[in-house]
Each structure stands twice: as C-alpha cells, then as structure tokens.
Design a protein around this motif. Structure first.
Motif, PDB file in Angstrom:
ATOM      1  N   MET A   1       0.836  -1.202   0.000  1.00  0.00           N
ATOM      2  CA  MET A   1       0.000   0.000   0.000  1.00  0.00           C
ATOM      3  C   MET A   1       0.870   1.250   0.000  1.00  0.00           C
ATOM      4  O   MET A   1       1.936   1.261   0.595  1.00  0.00           O
ATOM      5  CB  MET A   1      -0.849   0.009   1.268  1.00  0.00           C
ATOM      6  N   ASN A   2       0.394   2.303  -0.649  1.00  0.00           N
ATOM      7  CA  ASN A   2       1.205   3.515  -0.634  1.00  0.00           C
ATOM      8  C   ASN A   2       0.922   4.339   0.613  1.00  0.00           C
ATOM      9  O   ASN A   2      -0.058   4.131   1.309  1.00  0.00           O
ATOM     10  CB  ASN A   2       1.014   4.327  -1.932  1.00  0.00           C
ATOM     11  N   GLY A   3       1.806   5.291   0.884  1.00  0.00           N
ATOM     12  CA  GLY A   3       1.731   6.061   2.114  1.00  0.00           C
ATOM     13  C   GLY A   3       0.471   6.879   2.267  1.00  0.00           C
ATOM     14  O   GLY A   3      -0.082   6.979   3.357  1.00  0.00           O
ATOM     15  N   THR A   4      -0.010   7.496   1.175  1.00  0.00           N
ATOM     16  CA  THR A   4      -1.216   8.334   1.259  1.00  0.00           C
ATOM     17  C   THR A   4      -2.427   7.495   1.635  1.00  0.00           C
ATOM     18  O   THR A   4      -3.215   7.882   2.502  1.00  0.00           O
ATOM     19  CB  THR A   4      -1.467   9.046  -0.085  1.00  0.00           C
ATOM     20  N   ARG A   5      -2.570   6.349   0.991  1.00  0.00           N
ATOM     21  CA  ARG A   5      -3.704   5.465   1.297  1.00  0.00           C
ATOM     22  C   ARG A   5      -3.662   5.019   2.763  1.00  0.00           C
ATOM     23  O   ARG A   5      -4.676   5.040   3.466  1.00  0.00           O
ATOM     24  CB  ARG A   5      -3.677   4.265   0.357  1.00  0.00           C
ATOM     25  N   ASP A   6      -2.469   4.617   3.226  1.00  0.00           N
ATOM     26  CA  ASP A   6      -2.306   4.210   4.628  1.00  0.00           C
ATOM     27  C   ASP A   6      -2.681   5.343   5.576  1.00  0.00           C
ATOM     28  O   ASP A   6      -3.376   5.136   6.570  1.00  0.00           O
ATOM     29  CB  ASP A   6      -0.849   3.811   4.905  1.00  0.00           C
ATOM     30  N   THR A   7      -2.201   6.547   5.258  1.00  0.00           N
ATOM     31  CA  THR A   7      -2.478   7.703   6.115  1.00  0.00           C
ATOM     32  C   THR A   7      -3.971   7.982   6.190  1.00  0.00           C
ATOM     33  O   THR A   7      -4.507   8.269   7.268  1.00  0.00           O
ATOM     34  CB  THR A   7      -1.737   8.952   5.589  1.00  0.00           C
ATOM     35  N   ILE A   8      -4.652   7.906   5.064  1.00  0.00           N
ATOM     36  CA  ILE A   8      -6.107   8.147   5.051  1.00  0.00           C
ATOM     37  C   ILE A   8      -6.813   7.112   5.915  1.00  0.00           C
ATOM     38  O   ILE A   8      -7.667   7.456   6.744  1.00  0.00           O
ATOM     39  CB  ILE A   8      -6.661   8.115   3.606  1.00  0.00           C
ATOM     40  N   ILE A   9      -6.468   5.836   5.745  1.00  0.00           N
ATOM     41  CA  ILE A   9      -7.119   4.758   6.506  1.00  0.00           C
ATOM     42  C   ILE A   9      -6.924   4.969   8.002  1.00  0.00           C
ATOM     43  O   ILE A   9      -7.882   4.917   8.786  1.00  0.00           O
ATOM     44  CB  ILE A   9      -6.561   3.382   6.088  1.00  0.00           C
ATOM     45  N   GLU A  10      -5.686   5.190   8.411  1.00  0.00           N
ATOM     46  CA  GLU A  10      -5.387   5.287   9.838  1.00  0.00           C
ATOM     47  C   GLU A  10      -5.960   6.561  10.458  1.00  0.00           C
ATOM     48  O   GLU A  10      -6.515   6.526  11.553  1.00  0.00           O
ATOM     49  CB  GLU A  10      -3.876   5.178  10.056  1.00  0.00           C
ATOM     50  N   THR A  11      -5.860   7.686   9.750  1.00  0.00           N
ATOM     51  CA  THR A  11      -6.409   8.946  10.263  1.00  0.00           C
ATOM     52  C   THR A  11      -7.926   8.864  10.350  1.00  0.00           C
ATOM     53  O   THR A  11      -8.536   9.295  11.344  1.00  0.00           O
ATOM     54  CB  THR A  11      -5.998  10.124   9.352  1.00  0.00           C
ATOM     55  N   ALA A  12      -8.553   8.296   9.332  1.00  0.00           N
ATOM     56  CA  ALA A  12     -10.014   8.163   9.326  1.00  0.00           C
ATOM     57  C   ALA A  12     -10.488   7.283  10.480  1.00  0.00           C
ATOM     58  O   ALA A  12     -11.458   7.615  11.168  1.00  0.00           O
ATOM     59  CB  ALA A  12     -10.483   7.584   7.995  1.00  0.00           C
ATOM     60  N   THR A  36      -6.802  16.738  -0.730  1.00  0.00           N
ATOM     61  CA  THR A  36      -7.962  17.263  -1.443  1.00  0.00           C
ATOM     62  C   THR A  36      -8.995  16.151  -1.586  1.00  0.00           C
ATOM     63  O   THR A  36      -8.687  14.967  -1.414  1.00  0.00           O
ATOM     64  CB  THR A  36      -7.566  17.734  -2.849  1.00  0.00           C
ATOM     65  N   ARG A  37     -10.210  16.541  -1.909  1.00  0.00           N
ATOM     66  CA  ARG A  37     -11.262  15.553  -2.138  1.00  0.00           C
ATOM     67  C   ARG A  37     -10.911  14.639  -3.315  1.00  0.00           C
ATOM     68  O   ARG A  37     -11.183  13.451  -3.303  1.00  0.00           O
ATOM     69  CB  ARG A  37     -12.600  16.260  -2.397  1.00  0.00           C
ATOM     70  N   GLY A  38     -10.249  15.211  -4.304  1.00  0.00           N
ATOM     71  CA  GLY A  38      -9.825  14.416  -5.454  1.00  0.00           C
ATOM     72  C   GLY A  38      -8.849  13.319  -5.051  1.00  0.00           C
ATOM     73  O   GLY A  38      -8.910  12.196  -5.563  1.00  0.00           O
ATOM     74  N   THR A  39      -7.953  13.636  -4.113  1.00  0.00           N
ATOM     75  CA  THR A  39      -6.997  12.636  -3.619  1.00  0.00           C
ATOM     76  C   THR A  39      -7.743  11.505  -2.920  1.00  0.00           C
ATOM     77  O   THR A  39      -7.432  10.326  -3.111  1.00  0.00           O
ATOM     78  CB  THR A  39      -5.981  13.279  -2.642  1.00  0.00           C
ATOM     79  N   PHE A  40      -8.741  11.878  -2.124  1.00  0.00           N
ATOM     80  CA  PHE A  40      -9.535  10.852  -1.431  1.00  0.00           C
ATOM     81  C   PHE A  40     -10.170   9.911  -2.458  1.00  0.00           C
ATOM     82  O   PHE A  40     -10.056   8.688  -2.348  1.00  0.00           O
ATOM     83  CB  PHE A  40     -10.617  11.502  -0.559  1.00  0.00           C
ATOM     84  N   TYR A  41     -10.844  10.471  -3.448  1.00  0.00           N
ATOM     85  CA  TYR A  41     -11.556   9.645  -4.431  1.00  0.00           C
ATOM     86  C   TYR A  41     -10.608   8.906  -5.374  1.00  0.00           C
ATOM     87  O   TYR A  41     -11.004   7.927  -6.003  1.00  0.00           O
ATOM     88  CB  TYR A  41     -12.581  10.470  -5.199  1.00  0.00           C
ATOM     89  N   TYR A  42      -9.376   9.330  -5.444  1.00  0.00           N
ATOM     90  CA  TYR A  42      -8.381   8.576  -6.218  1.00  0.00           C
ATOM     91  C   TYR A  42      -8.102   7.231  -5.520  1.00  0.00           C
ATOM     92  O   TYR A  42      -7.879   6.218  -6.170  1.00  0.00           O
ATOM     93  CB  TYR A  42      -7.089   9.387  -6.345  1.00  0.00           C
ATOM     94  N   HIS A  43      -8.125   7.259  -4.185  1.00  0.00           N
ATOM     95  CA  HIS A  43      -7.776   6.067  -3.399  1.00  0.00           C
ATOM     96  C   HIS A  43      -8.982   5.233  -2.966  1.00  0.00           C
ATOM     97  O   HIS A  43      -8.847   4.025  -2.766  1.00  0.00           O
ATOM     98  CB  HIS A  43      -6.986   6.477  -2.154  1.00  0.00           C
ATOM     99  N   PHE A  44     -10.146   5.868  -2.796  1.00  0.00           N
ATOM    100  CA  PHE A  44     -11.309   5.164  -2.239  1.00  0.00           C
ATOM    101  C   PHE A  44     -12.581   5.531  -2.989  1.00  0.00           C
ATOM    102  O   PHE A  44     -12.727   6.654  -3.467  1.00  0.00           O
ATOM    103  CB  PHE A  44     -11.493   5.518  -0.757  1.00  0.00           C
ATOM    104  N   LEU A  45     -13.524   4.576  -3.011  1.00  0.00           N
ATOM    105  CA  LEU A  45     -14.824   4.834  -3.624  1.00  0.00           C
ATOM    106  C   LEU A  45     -15.681   5.729  -2.747  1.00  0.00           C
ATOM    107  O   LEU A  45     -16.399   6.590  -3.231  1.00  0.00           O
ATOM    108  CB  LEU A  45     -15.566   3.515  -3.866  1.00  0.00           C
ATOM    109  N   ASN A  46     -15.599   5.484  -1.413  1.00  0.00           N
ATOM    110  CA  ASN A  46     -16.446   6.236  -0.480  1.00  0.00           C
ATOM    111  C   ASN A  46     -15.914   6.070   0.948  1.00  0.00           C
ATOM    112  O   ASN A  46     -14.952   5.345   1.186  1.00  0.00           O
ATOM    113  CB  ASN A  46     -17.911   5.767  -0.574  1.00  0.00           C
ATOM    114  N   LYS A  47     -16.582   6.737   1.864  1.00  0.00           N
ATOM    115  CA  LYS A  47     -16.171   6.718   3.276  1.00  0.00           C
ATOM    116  C   LYS A  47     -16.330   5.318   3.870  1.00  0.00           C
ATOM    117  O   LYS A  47     -15.530   4.897   4.717  1.00  0.00           O
ATOM    118  CB  LYS A  47     -17.040   7.741   4.025  1.00  0.00           C
ATOM    119  N   GLU A  48     -17.335   4.590   3.423  1.00  0.00           N
ATOM    120  CA  GLU A  48     -17.583   3.238   3.934  1.00  0.00           C
ATOM    121  C   GLU A  48     -16.398   2.308   3.647  1.00  0.00           C
ATOM    122  O   GLU A  48     -16.021   1.484   4.482  1.00  0.00           O
ATOM    123  CB  GLU A  48     -18.858   2.675   3.306  1.00  0.00           C
ATOM    124  N   GLU A  49     -15.804   2.455   2.465  1.00  0.00           N
ATOM    125  CA  GLU A  49     -14.648   1.631   2.115  1.00  0.00           C
ATOM    126  C   GLU A  49     -13.481   1.901   3.072  1.00  0.00           C
ATOM    127  O   GLU A  49     -12.776   0.981   3.489  1.00  0.00           O
ATOM    128  CB  GLU A  49     -14.216   1.901   0.669  1.00  0.00           C
TER     129      GLU A  49
END
Length: 200
Positions: A1-12, A36-49
């Motif tokens: 997994m890349n760092g941005t995706r990991d950071t989003i998962i753990e922070t969320a 940015t919101r675009g970065t979020f949607y690049y990595h995930f479909l939605n908040k539930e994921e």
C-alpha cells in the motif's frame, strides 16, 4: 500500500473512533490528512470503504500483537500481569495513534455503526474472540500441567471469566466515569480469581 492510502485509513479510523462514523465528513478527513477531495476519491470509492479497511487493518494488527504477547507468556500469573499492565498502559484512554491499544469503551459506539455497514465484521470479531479463547485455554492447560493452578478448574469457564473481567471495564467506566476506579476494580477481580484457582 502507498503512504497516502495508509495515512487516510489510519487517520479516518481514529476520527471515526473520536466522533463516530456518521459524524465524520469528507471535509474532516481532508483537513486531518491534509489532502484534497480528489486525492480521497483517487484512493477510495467512499467513506464506507475507508471504514471497512480501517477496521480490518486494526483487528489484524491487534491479533498479531496479542499472538506475539501470549507467545511470551509461560504462566497464568504472567498472563494476568500482562493484561493488567496493558490496561494501565493505555494512555489517557484515548486513541492517539492507529497502533494504540484502543480500549473497548472507545470502540463501542463505532462498532455499533460498523455492524450495520459491514456485516462481515461480526464474523471478524467472533474469529478474534475464538482465537483469543483458544490461546488463553492453552495458557490455562499449561498452568495446570505445571501445577500452578488446580486440576479441577474448568479450563473453558476460567478462560471466559478472565476475558469477561476486562470487558466489564466498560460497565465501570460508564457507571462511575472514573478510569482509576475501573482499573482498580478490574485488577482486584483478576487477583481474586487467580487466588481462587492457584495451587496452595
């Protein structure tokens, strides 16, 4: 997994614990992660994921940690001491890092939300508890073999009682709003139960 995706998962996951899943907005996540919101949607479909991945990752980490810890335990006394130590080490009963040992009192409201969104979560919790019970029963059987505790003690019942003592911490915190009292009570219960089953 890349760092941005990991950071989003753990922070969320930490935000969901603090505020509840429904209360956390994408704007909250953007601010917390600095994205940015675009970065979020690049990595995930939605908040539930993000929720599902965070919960799955947290339980995987917790299971690995528990397996490693119990592998170092050679007596029931050591298990009880380790459990009490872990309860005392939880820093201010707050989830400050993803790899914190997060007490069930903080997880409770989030887990209620998770179950409705992620039915597989029930099975994950059930598998975790079964695995932990099995490992604890192994410790108890070893304690019997080494004459640390009495042979006539029911292994399964003792394991359930030991696990339920820490679960009872939730009740004490909710009823008394006093972490120190809750920890003192839990420690006393462990000590009393151990004194009833030990040899001599």
């Amino acid at each position: 997994m890349n760092g941005t995706r990991d950071t989003i998962i753990e922070t969320a996951f930490l935000l969901f614990l603090k505020k509840g899943y429904k209360a956390v907005t994408l704007t909250d996540l953007e601010r917390a992660v600095g994205m940015t919101r675009g970065t979020f949607y690049y990595h995930f479909l939605n908040k539930e994921e993000v929720l599902k991945e965070g919960v799955t990752r947290y339980y995987r980490m917790l299971n690995c940690r528990r397996a490693e810890e119990i592998g170092r335990v050679h007596s029931l006394r050591e298990f009880i001491d380790l459990t009490i130590h872990n309860l005392l080490e939880i820093e201010n009963y707050g989830a400050k890092r993803f790899d914190s040992d997060i007490p069930e009192i903080l997880c409770l409201s989030l887990m209620v939300e998770v179950i409705s969104l992620y039915p597989e979560f029930k099975q994950m919790v059930s598998n975790t508890k079964s695995s932990w019970m099995s490992k604890l029963e192994g410790v108890i059987l070893e304690a019997k073999k080494n004459k640390e505790i009495r042979d006539d003690v029911d292994t399964s019942i003792l394991a359930k009682n030991l696990l339920n003592i820490s679960i009872g911490l939730i009740h004490y915190v909710v009823m008394h709003q006093d972490i120190a009292y809750a920890l003192s009570s839990v420690r006393y219960q462990y000590e009393q139960l151990y004194s009833l089953v030990k040899v001599g």
